[in-house]
Scaffold this motif. Structure first.
Motif, PDB file in Angstrom:
ATOM      1  N   LEU A 161     -65.352 -20.319 -65.347  1.00  0.00           N
ATOM      2  CA  LEU A 161     -65.310 -19.046 -64.857  1.00  0.00           C
ATOM      3  C   LEU A 161     -64.292 -17.997 -65.866  1.00  0.00           C
ATOM      4  CD1 LEU A 161     -65.896 -16.631 -62.732  1.00  0.00           C
ATOM      5  CD2 LEU A 161     -63.737 -17.852 -61.404  1.00  0.00           C
ATOM      6  N   ASP A 162     -63.142 -18.750 -66.199  1.00  0.00           N
ATOM      7  CA  ASP A 162     -62.340 -17.830 -66.885  1.00  0.00           C
ATOM      8  C   ASP A 162     -62.949 -17.443 -68.251  1.00  0.00           C
ATOM      9  OD1 ASP A 162     -60.025 -17.926 -65.680  1.00  0.00           O
ATOM     10  OD2 ASP A 162     -59.105 -19.570 -66.836  1.00  0.00           O
ATOM     11  N   TYR A 163     -63.772 -18.366 -68.887  1.00  0.00           N
ATOM     12  CA  TYR A 163     -64.325 -17.818 -70.215  1.00  0.00           C
ATOM     13  C   TYR A 163     -65.628 -17.013 -69.842  1.00  0.00           C
ATOM     14  CZ  TYR A 163     -68.632 -18.086 -73.297  1.00  0.00           C
ATOM     15  OH  TYR A 163     -69.465 -17.905 -74.187  1.00  0.00           O
ATOM     16  N   PHE A 164     -66.223 -16.898 -68.734  1.00  0.00           N
ATOM     17  CA  PHE A 164     -67.098 -15.766 -68.247  1.00  0.00           C
ATOM     18  C   PHE A 164     -66.504 -14.366 -67.926  1.00  0.00           C
ATOM     19  CE2 PHE A 164     -70.540 -14.116 -65.052  1.00  0.00           C
ATOM     20  CZ  PHE A 164     -71.411 -13.929 -66.093  1.00  0.00           C
ATOM     21  N   ARG A 165     -65.382 -14.426 -67.250  1.00  0.00           N
ATOM     22  CA  ARG A 165     -64.680 -13.267 -66.799  1.00  0.00           C
ATOM     23  C   ARG A 165     -64.420 -12.644 -68.286  1.00  0.00           C
ATOM     24  NH1 ARG A 165     -63.170 -12.833 -61.899  1.00  0.00           N
ATOM     25  NH2 ARG A 165     -62.703 -14.633 -60.683  1.00  0.00           N
ATOM     26  N   GLN A 166     -64.059 -13.319 -69.220  1.00  0.00           N
ATOM     27  CA  GLN A 166     -63.479 -12.715 -70.611  1.00  0.00           C
ATOM     28  C   GLN A 166     -64.804 -11.923 -71.153  1.00  0.00           C
ATOM     29  OE1 GLN A 166     -60.611 -12.293 -71.830  1.00  0.00           O
ATOM     30  NE2 GLN A 166     -59.823 -13.497 -69.913  1.00  0.00           N
ATOM     31  N   LYS A 167     -65.827 -12.837 -70.996  1.00  0.00           N
ATOM     32  CA  LYS A 167     -67.117 -11.986 -71.704  1.00  0.00           C
ATOM     33  C   LYS A 167     -67.635 -10.767 -71.193  1.00  0.00           C
ATOM     34  CE  LYS A 167     -67.637 -15.198 -75.211  1.00  0.00           C
ATOM     35  NZ  LYS A 167     -67.675 -14.444 -76.479  1.00  0.00           N
ATOM     36  N   ILE A 168     -67.341 -10.922 -69.754  1.00  0.00           N
ATOM     37  CA  ILE A 168     -67.880  -9.499 -68.722  1.00  0.00           C
ATOM     38  C   ILE A 168     -66.915  -8.474 -69.067  1.00  0.00           C
ATOM     39  CG2 ILE A 168     -67.675  -8.983 -66.270  1.00  0.00           C
ATOM     40  CD1 ILE A 168     -70.158 -10.328 -66.307  1.00  0.00           C
ATOM     41  N   LYS A 169     -65.572  -8.766 -69.159  1.00  0.00           N
ATOM     42  CA  LYS A 169     -64.647  -7.843 -69.424  1.00  0.00           C
ATOM     43  C   LYS A 169     -64.894  -7.172 -70.647  1.00  0.00           C
ATOM     44  CE  LYS A 169     -60.461  -9.185 -67.767  1.00  0.00           C
ATOM     45  NZ  LYS A 169     -59.227  -9.593 -67.693  1.00  0.00           N
ATOM     46  N   LYS A 170     -65.308  -7.766 -71.844  1.00  0.00           N
ATOM     47  CA  LYS A 170     -65.484  -7.215 -73.085  1.00  0.00           C
ATOM     48  C   LYS A 170     -66.906  -6.494 -73.211  1.00  0.00           C
ATOM     49  CE  LYS A 170     -62.604 -10.609 -75.512  1.00  0.00           C
ATOM     50  NZ  LYS A 170     -63.064 -11.915 -76.315  1.00  0.00           N
ATOM     51  N   SER A 171     -67.741  -6.668 -72.237  1.00  0.00           N
ATOM     52  CA  SER A 171     -69.152  -6.101 -72.527  1.00  0.00           C
ATOM     53  C   SER A 171     -69.244  -4.953 -71.951  1.00  0.00           C
ATOM     54  CB  SER A 171     -70.156  -7.210 -71.905  1.00  0.00           C
ATOM     55  OG  SER A 171     -71.375  -6.700 -71.832  1.00  0.00           O
ATOM     56  N   ARG A 172     -70.098  -3.918 -72.713  1.00  0.00           N
ATOM     57  CA  ARG A 172     -70.436  -2.758 -72.321  1.00  0.00           C
ATOM     58  C   ARG A 172     -71.924  -2.639 -72.014  1.00  0.00           C
ATOM     59  NH1 ARG A 172     -67.036   1.454 -73.672  1.00  0.00           N
ATOM     60  NH2 ARG A 172     -65.189   0.668 -74.830  1.00  0.00           N
ATOM     61  N   GLN A 173     -72.403  -3.899 -71.764  1.00  0.00           N
ATOM     62  CA  GLN A 173     -74.002  -3.966 -71.602  1.00  0.00           C
ATOM     63  C   GLN A 173     -74.088  -3.868 -69.988  1.00  0.00           C
ATOM     64  OE1 GLN A 173     -76.081  -4.020 -73.869  1.00  0.00           O
ATOM     65  NE2 GLN A 173     -75.337  -5.244 -75.550  1.00  0.00           N
ATOM     66  N   GLN A 174     -75.636  -3.965 -69.674  1.00  0.00           N
ATOM     67  CA  GLN A 174     -76.073  -4.450 -68.540  1.00  0.00           C
ATOM     68  C   GLN A 174     -75.701  -5.753 -68.034  1.00  0.00           C
ATOM     69  OE1 GLN A 174     -79.487  -2.287 -69.402  1.00  0.00           O
ATOM     70  NE2 GLN A 174     -79.337  -0.877 -67.669  1.00  0.00           N
ATOM     71  N   VAL A 175     -75.454  -6.213 -67.152  1.00  0.00           N
ATOM     72  CA  VAL A 175     -75.396  -7.720 -66.637  1.00  0.00           C
ATOM     73  C   VAL A 175     -76.560  -8.640 -67.274  1.00  0.00           C
ATOM     74  CG1 VAL A 175     -74.893  -9.219 -64.860  1.00  0.00           C
ATOM     75  CG2 VAL A 175     -73.958  -7.125 -64.609  1.00  0.00           C
ATOM     76  N   ARG A 176     -77.695  -7.756 -66.901  1.00  0.00           N
ATOM     77  CA  ARG A 176     -78.969  -8.792 -67.009  1.00  0.00           C
ATOM     78  C   ARG A 176     -78.808  -9.087 -68.680  1.00  0.00           C
ATOM     79  NH1 ARG A 176     -84.419  -8.932 -68.212  1.00  0.00           N
ATOM     80  NH2 ARG A 176     -85.504 -10.285 -66.931  1.00  0.00           N
TER      81      ARG A 176
END
Ligand SMILES: [Zn+2]
Length: 290
Positions: free
Chosen positions: A149-164
Motif C-alpha cells: 500500500l505504501d508503494y502504491f500511495r507514493q505512485k498515486i501521489k506523484k501521478s497527474r494521470q487518470q487512475v485508469r
C-alpha cells in the motif's frame, strides 16, 4: 493483451506440455515478430534445442532452452499460444510454429499466433535481457509483497494521470490491461475518468485492495474456465464489454466511454464521477457563517 490471470494460466499450463521436448522444426510465418539476439539464423539455431523450463516475467513468457538459451515472448496486444497435434491446420494468424518432439517421438506443435503482429519473439542467451525493451522496467508483481500500500500511495501521489491510466502503466504495476482495469475500478466504485489527485486516502487503500482481489478472482475464474490456451477466458467479466447490460450490483445500464483512446466500461451509479473539482454552492450556502 493477455493480462495477469491469462499469463498465470499460461505459466501453469505450458511447462507440462513443453518441458523435456525437443524442437524438431520451426516454421516461420511472420518473420516481423522475430528479434534474433544471438548470432546465426533463428530456425537453424533452435533446431534440436530442448525446452527445460517455462516461467513468466511480467507480461513476458520465458522458455528456457538447452545450452543456456532462452526464447522470450512478449505477446503485446494480441499474441496467444496454441498447443496442437502435429497435423492440425495452421491458423491464418499463426506467426511461428514449433514442432515439439517428446522422448517417445510423438510430435505436437506449439504455435504463437498474433493477428496484430505486434508481439515480439526474442532468442537470447539466458539472463541477458538488457536488449529486450521493457523487460527490466516492469513494476512489481501485484501478487507479491513488493506491491505494498505504501508503494502504491507514493505512485498515486506523484501521478497527474487518470487512475485508469496509472493502473495500466506497466512500470507501476505489471500486467493490468483494459479488461481488468475496468473490473478493478468497478469493484472500487471509482469512475474511469477520475484523476489520481481526486482520490482520498481511504479510496487509495480501497483501490489497492481491489487491484489484488480482482486479479486473484480473475486467476481463479480463468483456471475454472479451463479453456484451451488460445482462448481468452472473459465470460466472468462483470462490466467489461457489457454495454447496456444491467449492472450486477444495482441493475443500472453499463455504459461505455473513452479514456485516452481506450474503451472503458462502467456503471454510472456504482461509479459516480468525482466532483471535488467543482465548487459545491449548496454546501457554501448552508455554511454556519451565513
Ligand atoms: Zn451499478
Amino acid at each position: 493483451m493477455p493480462e495477469l490471470p491469462d499469463l498465470v494460466y499460461l505459466e501453469k499450463r505450458l511447462p507440462p506440455l513443453v518441458v523435456g521436448r525437443r524442437i524438431a522444426a520451426v516454421e516461420i510465418k511472420e518473420p516481423i515478430v522475430l528479434r534474433m539476439l544471438l548470432p546465426g539464423d533463428f530456425a537453424t539455431t533452435l533446431n534440436g534445442a530442448e525446452f527445460t523450463a517455462v516461467r513468466r516475467h511480467g507480461p513476458f513468457l520465458v522458455f528456457s532452452l538447452s545450452e543456456a538459451r532462452e526464447l522470450v515472448i512478449h505477446p503485446m496486444l494480441a499474441g496467444r499460444f496454441q498447443w496442437t497435434k502435429a497435423n492440425e491446420k495452421i491458423a491464418a494468424d499463426c506467426a511461428l510454429s514449433f514442432e515439439c518432439e517428446a522422448a517417445d517421438k510423438t510430435k505436437h506443435h506449439l504455435r504463437y499466433r498474433d493477428d496484430k503482429k505486434m508481439g515480439k519473439v526474442y532468442l537470447t542467451r539466458s539472463d541477458e535481457h538488457q536488449q529486450i525493451p521493457k523487460f527490466d522496467e516492469q513494476g512489481p508483481n501485484l501478487l507479491s509483497a513488493d506491491f505494498s500500500l505504501d508503494y502504491f500511495r507514493q505512485k498515486i501521489k506523484k501521478s497527474r494521470q487518470q487512475v485508469r491510466v496509472l493502473i495500466m502503466d506497466q512500470a507501476v504495476v505489471s500486467c493490468v490491461g483494459n479488461a481488468y482495469a475496468d473490473e478493478i475500478l468497478f469493484s472500487a466504485g471509482i469512475h474511469p475518468k477520475t484523476f489520481c489527485y481526486q482520490l482520498d486516502e481511504n479510496e487509495v487503500a480501497k483501490l489497492h485492495g481491489c487491484i489484488i482481489d480482482v486479479m486473484r478472482w480473475g486467476i481463479a475464474e480463468v483456471e475454472k474456465a479451463n479453456a484451451p490456451l488460445e482462448v481468452k477466458a472473459r465470460a466472468h467479466m462483470r462490466v467489461r464489454n457489457r454495454k447496456d447490460q444491467p449492472c450486477p450490483n444495482c441493475g443500472a445500464k453499463i455504459r461505455r466511454a473513452g479514456v485516452r483512446g481506450f474503451d472503458t466500461f462502467f456503471c454510472p451509479t456504482c461509479q459516480p464521477l468525482a466532483r471535488e473539482q467543482f465548487i459545491d454552492w449548496r454546501k457554501l450556502d448552508s455554511s454556519p457563517h451565513e
